[in-house]
Design an enzyme around this catalytic site. Structure first.
Site, PDB file in Angstrom:
ATOM      1  N   GLN A 100       0.854  -1.190   0.000  1.00 23.43           N
ATOM      2  CA  GLN A 100       0.000   0.000   0.000  1.00 23.43           C
ATOM      3  C   GLN A 100       0.891   1.241   0.000  1.00 23.43           C
ATOM      4  O   GLN A 100       0.407   2.358  -0.152  1.00 23.43           O
ATOM      5  CB  GLN A 100      -0.873   0.040   1.259  1.00 23.43           C
ATOM      6  CG  GLN A 100      -1.846  -1.127   1.387  1.00 23.43           C
ATOM      7  CD  GLN A 100      -2.466  -1.148   2.765  1.00 23.43           C
ATOM      8  OE1 GLN A 100      -3.296  -0.309   3.103  1.00 23.43           O
ATOM      9  NE2 GLN A 100      -2.069  -2.088   3.591  1.00 23.43           N
ATOM     10  N   VAL A 102       3.732   4.083  -0.979  1.00 26.28           N
ATOM     11  CA  VAL A 102       3.994   4.824  -2.229  1.00 26.28           C
ATOM     12  C   VAL A 102       5.450   5.308  -2.268  1.00 26.28           C
ATOM     13  O   VAL A 102       5.822   6.114  -3.101  1.00 26.28           O
ATOM     14  CB  VAL A 102       3.026   6.036  -2.341  1.00 26.28           C
ATOM     15  CG1 VAL A 102       1.595   5.564  -2.441  1.00 26.28           C
ATOM     16  CG2 VAL A 102       3.186   6.989  -1.147  1.00 26.28           C
ATOM     17  N   HIS A 118      -1.342   1.554  -4.287  1.00 24.54           N
ATOM     18  CA  HIS A 118      -1.720   2.959  -4.111  1.00 24.54           C
ATOM     19  C   HIS A 118      -0.823   3.917  -4.873  1.00 24.54           C
ATOM     20  O   HIS A 118      -0.776   5.103  -4.560  1.00 24.54           O
ATOM     21  CB  HIS A 118      -1.740   3.314  -2.609  1.00 24.54           C
ATOM     22  CG  HIS A 118      -2.790   2.571  -1.840  1.00 24.54           C
ATOM     23  ND1 HIS A 118      -2.778   2.472  -0.464  1.00 24.54           N
ATOM     24  CD2 HIS A 118      -3.879   1.877  -2.256  1.00 24.54           C
ATOM     25  CE1 HIS A 118      -3.824   1.761  -0.079  1.00 24.54           C
ATOM     26  NE2 HIS A 118      -4.513   1.383  -1.137  1.00 24.54           N
ATOM     27  N   CYS A 146       1.792  20.282 -17.098  1.00 28.06           N
ATOM     28  CA  CYS A 146       2.121  19.210 -18.052  1.00 28.06           C
ATOM     29  C   CYS A 146       2.812  19.820 -19.271  1.00 28.06           C
ATOM     30  O   CYS A 146       2.309  20.806 -19.829  1.00 28.06           O
ATOM     31  CB  CYS A 146       0.819  18.530 -18.467  1.00 28.06           C
ATOM     32  SG  CYS A 146       1.009  17.413 -19.848  1.00 28.06           S
ATOM     33  N   CYS A 149       0.141  19.454 -22.384  1.00 28.12           N
ATOM     34  CA  CYS A 149      -1.186  20.118 -22.497  1.00 28.12           C
ATOM     35  C   CYS A 149      -1.344  21.271 -21.517  1.00 28.12           C
ATOM     36  O   CYS A 149      -2.402  21.891 -21.441  1.00 28.12           O
ATOM     37  CB  CYS A 149      -2.294  19.086 -22.257  1.00 28.12           C
ATOM     38  SG  CYS A 149      -2.557  18.740 -20.508  1.00 28.12           S
ATOM     39  N   GLY A 186       2.835  -4.582   8.936  1.00 29.26           N
ATOM     40  CA  GLY A 186       2.873  -3.135   9.131  1.00 29.26           C
ATOM     41  C   GLY A 186       1.715  -2.411   8.523  1.00 29.26           C
ATOM     42  O   GLY A 186       1.884  -1.316   7.979  1.00 29.26           O
ATOM     43  N   ASN A 212       3.151  -6.998  13.418  1.00 32.68           N
ATOM     44  CA  ASN A 212       2.775  -5.631  13.759  1.00 32.68           C
ATOM     45  C   ASN A 212       2.986  -5.459  15.264  1.00 32.68           C
ATOM     46  O   ASN A 212       2.664  -6.354  16.035  1.00 32.68           O
ATOM     47  CB  ASN A 212       1.280  -5.436  13.422  1.00 32.68           C
ATOM     48  CG  ASN A 212       0.880  -3.966  13.387  1.00 32.68           C
ATOM     49  OD1 ASN A 212       1.259  -3.202  14.276  1.00 32.68           O
ATOM     50  ND2 ASN A 212       0.131  -3.569  12.370  1.00 32.68           N
ATOM     51  N   PRO A 213       3.543  -4.301  15.716  1.00 28.73           N
ATOM     52  CA  PRO A 213       3.685  -4.112  17.171  1.00 28.73           C
ATOM     53  C   PRO A 213       2.321  -3.932  17.856  1.00 28.73           C
ATOM     54  O   PRO A 213       2.192  -4.078  19.056  1.00 28.73           O
ATOM     55  CB  PRO A 213       4.508  -2.821  17.297  1.00 28.73           C
ATOM     56  CG  PRO A 213       4.774  -2.327  15.944  1.00 28.73           C
ATOM     57  CD  PRO A 213       4.109  -3.188  14.965  1.00 28.73           C
TER      58      PRO A 213
END
Ligand code: BV8
Length: 244
Positions: A100, A102, A118, A146, A149, A186, A212-213
């Protein structure tokens, strides 16, 4: 730390899926969404900034938030958790990595095939044409425009309310439904549709392990719960798989 049953299952597995959230990058110094936002951003919740509406309303604020995070991610290094998953790719007969995140840290750790559900904060795309823009002129005026365009550029990430990349999502569900072991690493298991993957895996007969903690909506149902930071747990898992 790892029970003999778990070690046995890992060694016997033909296909292992690892699905990671922001927690695996926490030890690289990349704040998770649950960490308090600092400075200018402290007055906003991420869910308020990571939306098409926020970008529509205030493109500069949203672009500058991502520019701040991109710079932070650029300074971060993969940690032993990322590197352990890259190692697993070469040890397990079939290994699927879903994230997930990025932040590109899995790729930078050497993982080759990463399903980025994601998107990727290091990339931008034209908000009008949707085309990916590899690099852009960082001028005082943000967001940049851009080159073809003149539309506003936006980060190439999936915002709340936006569809996930269809191919990556389909491959993630397919792998989750056909694997022997599913590692949920995580993640607060709070964001759909990624949050349904471990449950799909378990329903299809996989052994589900949470690293995971903290507890999450998956904890109660997971077959094994390894309570601790990914950077310490994942190297143990690789050691158990490679021990003679
Ligand atoms: C969609 C990119 C449909 C951007 C992100 C009501 C009920 C249920 C669902 C919904 C609902 N209303 C709306 C929805 C759907 C919505 C959703 O799930 N909302 C939530 C808030 C309820 N989902 C969507 O909108 C998705 N799209 O559904 O589209 C659609 C279909 C067709 C056509 C059009 C539309 C899109 C969701 C993607 C949003 N983008 N990221 C950006 O980064 O800015 S999500 C973002 O937040 C992250 O990617 C991450 O996945 C998520 C959570 O962030 P964190 O909490 O920080 O991270 P994480 O969850 O991983 O938690 C950290 C964990 O790590 C904790 O458990 C902690 O204990 C642990 N940890 C800490 N340290 C360590 C550790 N673990 C291991 N080691 C450590 N050292």
């Amino acid at each position: 730390m790892l029970s003999p049953e778990l070690v046995q299952a890992l060694r016997a597995a033909r296909h292992i899926v690892a699905s990671t959230g922001a927690g695996i990058s926490a030890e690289s110094g990349v704040p998770t969404f649950r960490d308090a936002q600092t400075g200018l951003w402290s007055q906003f919740r991420p869910e308020e900034l990571a939306t098409p509406e926020a970008f529509q309303q205030n493109p500069k604020l949203v672009w500058d938030w991502y520019a701040w995070r991109r710079e932070l991610v650029g300074r971060a290094e993969p940690n032993p958790g990322h590197r352990a998953l890259a190692a697993l790719e070469g040890i397990v007969p079939r290994f699927t990595l879903i994230t997930q995140n990025v932040d590109s840290l899995h790729r930078r750790a050497g993982s080759r095939d990463v399903l980025e559900l994601h998107g990727n904060i290091l990339q931008a795309r034209c908000s009008s044409e949707g085309t990916l823009v590899a690099e852009w002129e960082d001028t005082a005026e943000t967001p940049p425009r851009c080159p073809s365009c003149n539309g506003l550029l936006r980060p190439n990430v999936v915002w709340f309310g936006e569809a996930l990349p269809a191919d990556a999502l389909a491959r993630a569900f397919m792998a989750s439904r056909t694997c022997d072991v599913f590692l949920s690493i995580g993640t607060s298991t709070a964001i759909a549709p990624a949050s349904s993957l471990p449950f799909e895996a378990q329903a299809a007969g996989a052994l589900v392990v949470e690293l995971n903690p903290d507890t999450t909506p998956l904890t109660r149902q997971a077959d094994h719960v390894l309570r601790g930071p990914a950077g310490e747990l994942l190297p143990l898992l690789v050691a158990a798989l490679t021990a003679g």
